[in-house]
Each structure stands twice: as C-alpha cells, then as structure tokens.
Write a protein that holds these residues in place. Structure first.
Motif, PDB file in Angstrom:
ATOM      1  N   THR A  49      70.130 -45.735  -2.276  1.00 12.58           N
ATOM      2  CA  THR A  49      68.828 -45.519  -2.888  1.00 12.58           C
ATOM      3  C   THR A  49      68.518 -46.677  -3.822  1.00 12.58           C
ATOM      4  O   THR A  49      69.321 -47.009  -4.703  1.00 12.58           O
ATOM      5  CB  THR A  49      68.802 -44.203  -3.689  1.00 12.58           C
ATOM      6  OG1 THR A  49      69.141 -43.115  -2.807  1.00 12.58           O
ATOM      7  CG2 THR A  49      67.420 -43.960  -4.279  1.00 12.58           C
ATOM      8  N   ASP A  74      59.880 -38.086   3.559  1.00 10.20           N
ATOM      9  CA  ASP A  74      60.609 -37.467   2.455  1.00 10.20           C
ATOM     10  C   ASP A  74      61.958 -37.023   3.022  1.00 10.20           C
ATOM     11  O   ASP A  74      62.038 -36.069   3.802  1.00 10.20           O
ATOM     12  CB  ASP A  74      59.835 -36.273   1.910  1.00 10.20           C
ATOM     13  CG  ASP A  74      60.484 -35.684   0.670  1.00 10.20           C
ATOM     14  OD1 ASP A  74      61.729 -35.559   0.647  1.00 10.20           O
ATOM     15  OD2 ASP A  74      59.766 -35.343  -0.287  1.00 10.20           O
ATOM     16  N   SER A  94      64.510 -35.530   1.828  1.00  7.37           N
ATOM     17  CA  SER A  94      64.984 -34.179   1.516  1.00  7.37           C
ATOM     18  C   SER A  94      64.392 -33.131   2.452  1.00  7.37           C
ATOM     19  O   SER A  94      64.917 -32.019   2.565  1.00  7.37           O
ATOM     20  CB  SER A  94      64.660 -33.815   0.070  1.00  7.37           C
ATOM     21  OG  SER A  94      63.263 -33.701  -0.120  1.00  7.37           O
ATOM     22  N   ARG A  95      63.299 -33.485   3.142  1.00  7.09           N
ATOM     23  CA  ARG A  95      62.653 -32.551   4.059  1.00  7.09           C
ATOM     24  C   ARG A  95      63.018 -32.829   5.517  1.00  7.09           C
ATOM     25  O   ARG A  95      62.830 -31.958   6.366  1.00  7.09           O
ATOM     26  CB  ARG A  95      61.119 -32.638   3.926  1.00  7.09           C
ATOM     27  CG  ARG A  95      60.568 -32.481   2.508  1.00  7.09           C
ATOM     28  CD  ARG A  95      60.813 -31.107   1.936  1.00  7.09           C
ATOM     29  NE  ARG A  95      60.261 -30.968   0.596  1.00  7.09           N
ATOM     30  CZ  ARG A  95      59.109 -30.360   0.319  1.00  7.09           C
ATOM     31  NH1 ARG A  95      58.383 -29.837   1.282  1.00  7.09           N
ATOM     32  NH2 ARG A  95      58.693 -30.263  -0.929  1.00  7.09           N
ATOM     33  N   ASN A  97      56.266 -32.686   2.350  1.00  6.31           N
ATOM     34  CA  ASN A  97      55.973 -32.812   0.921  1.00  6.31           C
ATOM     35  C   ASN A  97      54.512 -33.209   0.776  1.00  6.31           C
ATOM     36  O   ASN A  97      54.169 -34.377   0.615  1.00  6.31           O
ATOM     37  CB  ASN A  97      56.894 -33.862   0.285  1.00  6.31           C
ATOM     38  CG  ASN A  97      56.802 -33.879  -1.226  1.00  6.31           C
ATOM     39  OD1 ASN A  97      55.807 -33.469  -1.801  1.00  6.31           O
ATOM     40  ND2 ASN A  97      57.844 -34.369  -1.874  1.00  6.31           N
ATOM     41  N   ARG A 150      63.712 -40.624  -1.460  1.00 12.41           N
ATOM     42  CA  ARG A 150      64.574 -39.555  -1.949  1.00 12.41           C
ATOM     43  C   ARG A 150      64.284 -39.386  -3.430  1.00 12.41           C
ATOM     44  O   ARG A 150      64.507 -40.304  -4.223  1.00 12.41           O
ATOM     45  CB  ARG A 150      66.042 -39.899  -1.717  1.00 12.41           C
ATOM     46  CG  ARG A 150      67.010 -38.821  -2.202  1.00 12.41           C
ATOM     47  CD  ARG A 150      68.460 -39.252  -2.063  1.00 12.41           C
ATOM     48  NE  ARG A 150      68.909 -39.234  -0.672  1.00 12.41           N
ATOM     49  CZ  ARG A 150      69.271 -40.313   0.007  1.00 12.41           C
ATOM     50  NH1 ARG A 150      69.215 -41.514  -0.579  1.00 12.41           N
ATOM     51  NH2 ARG A 150      69.670 -40.214   1.252  1.00 12.41           N
ATOM     52  N   ASP A 151      63.712 -38.241  -3.789  1.00 14.52           N
ATOM     53  CA  ASP A 151      63.291 -37.994  -5.180  1.00 14.52           C
ATOM     54  C   ASP A 151      62.374 -39.106  -5.694  1.00 14.52           C
ATOM     55  O   ASP A 151      62.470 -39.537  -6.843  1.00 14.52           O
ATOM     56  CB  ASP A 151      64.514 -37.861  -6.090  1.00 14.52           C
ATOM     57  CG  ASP A 151      65.398 -36.678  -5.715  1.00 14.52           C
ATOM     58  OD1 ASP A 151      64.842 -35.648  -5.310  1.00 14.52           O
ATOM     59  OD2 ASP A 151      66.638 -36.797  -5.813  1.00 14.52           O
ATOM     60  N   GLY A 152      61.509 -39.570  -4.818  1.00 12.35           N
ATOM     61  CA  GLY A 152      60.523 -40.578  -5.200  1.00 12.35           C
ATOM     62  C   GLY A 152      60.987 -42.011  -5.100  1.00 12.35           C
ATOM     63  O   GLY A 152      60.182 -42.935  -5.157  1.00 12.35           O
ATOM     64  N   LYS A 153      62.316 -42.225  -4.943  1.00 12.25           N
ATOM     65  CA  LYS A 153      62.874 -43.564  -4.851  1.00 12.25           C
ATOM     66  C   LYS A 153      63.104 -43.944  -3.387  1.00 12.25           C
ATOM     67  O   LYS A 153      63.403 -43.095  -2.551  1.00 12.25           O
ATOM     68  CB  LYS A 153      64.202 -43.657  -5.612  1.00 12.25           C
ATOM     69  CG  LYS A 153      64.101 -43.359  -7.100  1.00 12.25           C
ATOM     70  CD  LYS A 153      63.347 -44.453  -7.831  1.00 12.25           C
ATOM     71  CE  LYS A 153      63.371 -44.215  -9.349  1.00 12.25           C
ATOM     72  NZ  LYS A 153      62.639 -45.264 -10.089  1.00 12.25           N
ATOM     73  N   ALA A 187      53.417 -35.267  -2.408  1.00 15.18           N
ATOM     74  CA  ALA A 187      53.762 -36.687  -2.388  1.00 15.18           C
ATOM     75  C   ALA A 187      52.878 -37.451  -1.408  1.00 15.18           C
ATOM     76  O   ALA A 187      52.445 -38.581  -1.685  1.00 15.18           O
ATOM     77  CB  ALA A 187      55.229 -36.868  -2.026  1.00 15.18           C
ATOM     78  N   ASP A 214      60.235 -47.208  -6.848  1.00 18.98           N
ATOM     79  CA  ASP A 214      59.439 -46.054  -6.448  1.00 18.98           C
ATOM     80  C   ASP A 214      58.756 -46.322  -5.110  1.00 18.98           C
ATOM     81  O   ASP A 214      58.348 -47.451  -4.829  1.00 18.98           O
ATOM     82  CB  ASP A 214      58.375 -45.740  -7.494  1.00 18.98           C
ATOM     83  CG  ASP A 214      58.967 -45.205  -8.789  1.00 18.98           C
ATOM     84  OD1 ASP A 214      60.072 -44.626  -8.726  1.00 18.98           O
ATOM     85  OD2 ASP A 214      58.327 -45.370  -9.839  1.00 18.98           O
ATOM     86  N   GLU A 242      68.498 -34.448   7.014  1.00 18.35           N
ATOM     87  CA  GLU A 242      68.517 -35.320   5.840  1.00 18.35           C
ATOM     88  C   GLU A 242      69.240 -36.634   6.109  1.00 18.35           C
ATOM     89  O   GLU A 242      69.831 -37.227   5.214  1.00 18.35           O
ATOM     90  CB  GLU A 242      69.155 -34.587   4.650  1.00 18.35           C
ATOM     91  CG  GLU A 242      68.388 -33.350   4.223  1.00 18.35           C
ATOM     92  CD  GLU A 242      69.051 -32.601   3.075  1.00 18.35           C
ATOM     93  OE1 GLU A 242      70.096 -33.073   2.581  1.00 18.35           O
ATOM     94  OE2 GLU A 242      68.528 -31.557   2.677  1.00 18.35           O
TER      95      GLU A 242
END
Length: 248
Positions: free
Chosen positions: A143, A167, A169-170, A178, A131-134, A181, A147, A19
């Motif tokens: 961050t 992504d 987080s992955r 993801n 990160r979470d779409g951002k 996404a 988007d 991460e």
C-alpha cells in the motif's frame, strides 16, 4: 453504462480471488476462451481481462491465453496485470488489445504513464486500486502513501481520460460497491470512471447506473456473474432501459 464481465487469469484458468488474496481463490473454468465467448454471446460489449500472475510477478505471464481470448471474440478486450514498460504495451496493442491498463507504474514510474498517454492516447487506462483510501500496488501486496483521489488528479493532468477504480476491501466479497468513494471520485475529477469491486446484486447495478450522469462509464462485474447473484441479461436490461425508451 457498460456492464463489463471480468476474466481473471491465473495459470491459464479463469479464477476469482477475494480481496486479491491468492489463498482465497476459486477456479471457475479451465477454458477462459469459452467463458469470453459466453459473455459476448450474452451481449457484452467489452471484456475486462486481468493477468493475476503478471500482477504479482511484475510482467505478463498469460500472454498466450490473452491472445487466444482476443482471437475467440469480436468485441474489444481491455487487459491489465504486470504491464510496466512500453515494449509490453506495444506488444499487447499489436496483439489486438483495445485498452491497456496501467496500475503499479502510476506510482513507481509516472513518467512511463505520461509517455504511454502521449503515444497511445485513450488506449491507455489507469487502474487505481484502493485500500482504506490509499493506493495499493504490486498485485495489491503493498500500500502506497498516496490517496486514490490524489493519484486520479495526477494522471488526469497527464491526459488520462479514463480510470478503473477498485475498492480492494469489496473485491470478490459480494458486499456491494463502495458507492460513497465512487461518487466522491467522479464528482472531484474530470475523468470517466469504471467502477469495480463488490457488486453482488442487481440493486448494486441500479445504484451505479444512477451515477452515470456524474461520470460512471461502466462497472466491472466478476464474482457476482460467476456465482449467479447477478444476471447479466437483467443487468443489461437495466442499463439499456433509458436508451430503449428514447423516441426514434
């Protein structure tokens, strides 16, 4: 679809982070040039090199090692990490880098991305780390309030033809990419997408390969190759299967 081995550099060594965290680092080799030759020998057609020190510092810190990797192999090398001005882009291209990846500047200085695209065309790639779409910038330390899909649309209008989507987080977690996404991205914009982050099994390669008709051009694989959870040879067989089945 291209299978693109990742070589992440920190202090001249080949490492992997989880991460993007420096406190979760694994050193895989003290000799990135030897690692590059291994992937080339196994059939890689492109290498993905990231200057992690440069990403955190804001300017490249492993140029000597990057140059040595380029000299060690005969396949194209794309490079990212801390590239935030035109002189640095020019220096890397003069060294023989095939593609330069711009990340933070796409948020901080979009005019530079436009200039680079105008001058160097498809040798410029934008790396979009989410990160979470951002969008995350500054070595993933910050961050932005934008988007990922919005940024892809913006750089597409500048003339950028290819983006690398990660992504965070992955990344380095071996949790799988993801796919939702990635599919949303490739079906929403007219750019080629290289997927990155989370690949852990050969089934992940199969799933991404099924999206190539939508615009997934390749997948960057790092930890899974070094940890041995994905066989590079097997991955190549999967993506080359349809090609080999075509009539002469």
């Amino acid at each position: 679809m291209l299978i693109i081995p990742a070589i992440d550099l920190r202090a001249g060594k080949c490492v992997r982070l989880v991460e993007g965290r420096l406190d979760r680092e694994t050193v895989y080799s003290d000799n990135p040039m030897a690692v590059a030759r291994i992937w080339e020998g196994n059939g890689a057609r492109l290498l993905h090199v990231v200057d992690l020190d440069g990403a955190f510092a804001g300017s490249p810190k492993n140029l000597e090692t990057i140059n040595s990797i380029i000299e060690a192999v005969g396949i194209p090398v794309q490079v990212g990490g801390g590239i935030r001005d035109i002189p640095t882009i020019e220096r890397l291209l003069q060294m023989g880098v095939a593609r330069v990846i711009l990340g933070t500047v796409a948020i901080r200085n979009p005019e530079l991305v436009q200039e680079a695209c105008d001058r160097f065309g498809e040798r410029i790639v934008v790396g979009i780390d989410a990160r979470d779409g951002k969008v995350a910038i500054e070595g993933w330390g910050l961050t932005a309030e934008k988007d990922a899909l919005e940024l892809v649309n913006e750089v597409s209008k500048m003339g950028i033809k290819r983006v690398i989507f990660t992504d965070i987080s992955r990344d380095g977690t071996l949790k799988g990419p993801n796919l939702e996404a990635i599919k949303k991205l490739v079906t929403s914009v007219d750019v080629k997408v290289i997927a990155s982050g989370g690949v852990s099994t050969i089934d992940d390669i199969k799933s991404l390969n099924e999206l190539k008709h939508l615009g997934v051009e390749g997948v960057i694989v790092g930890k899974a190759l070094y940890a041995g959870t994905v066989s590079f040879t097997e991955a190549l067989e999967i993506v080359n299967k349809e090609r080999s089945a075509l009539p002469c």
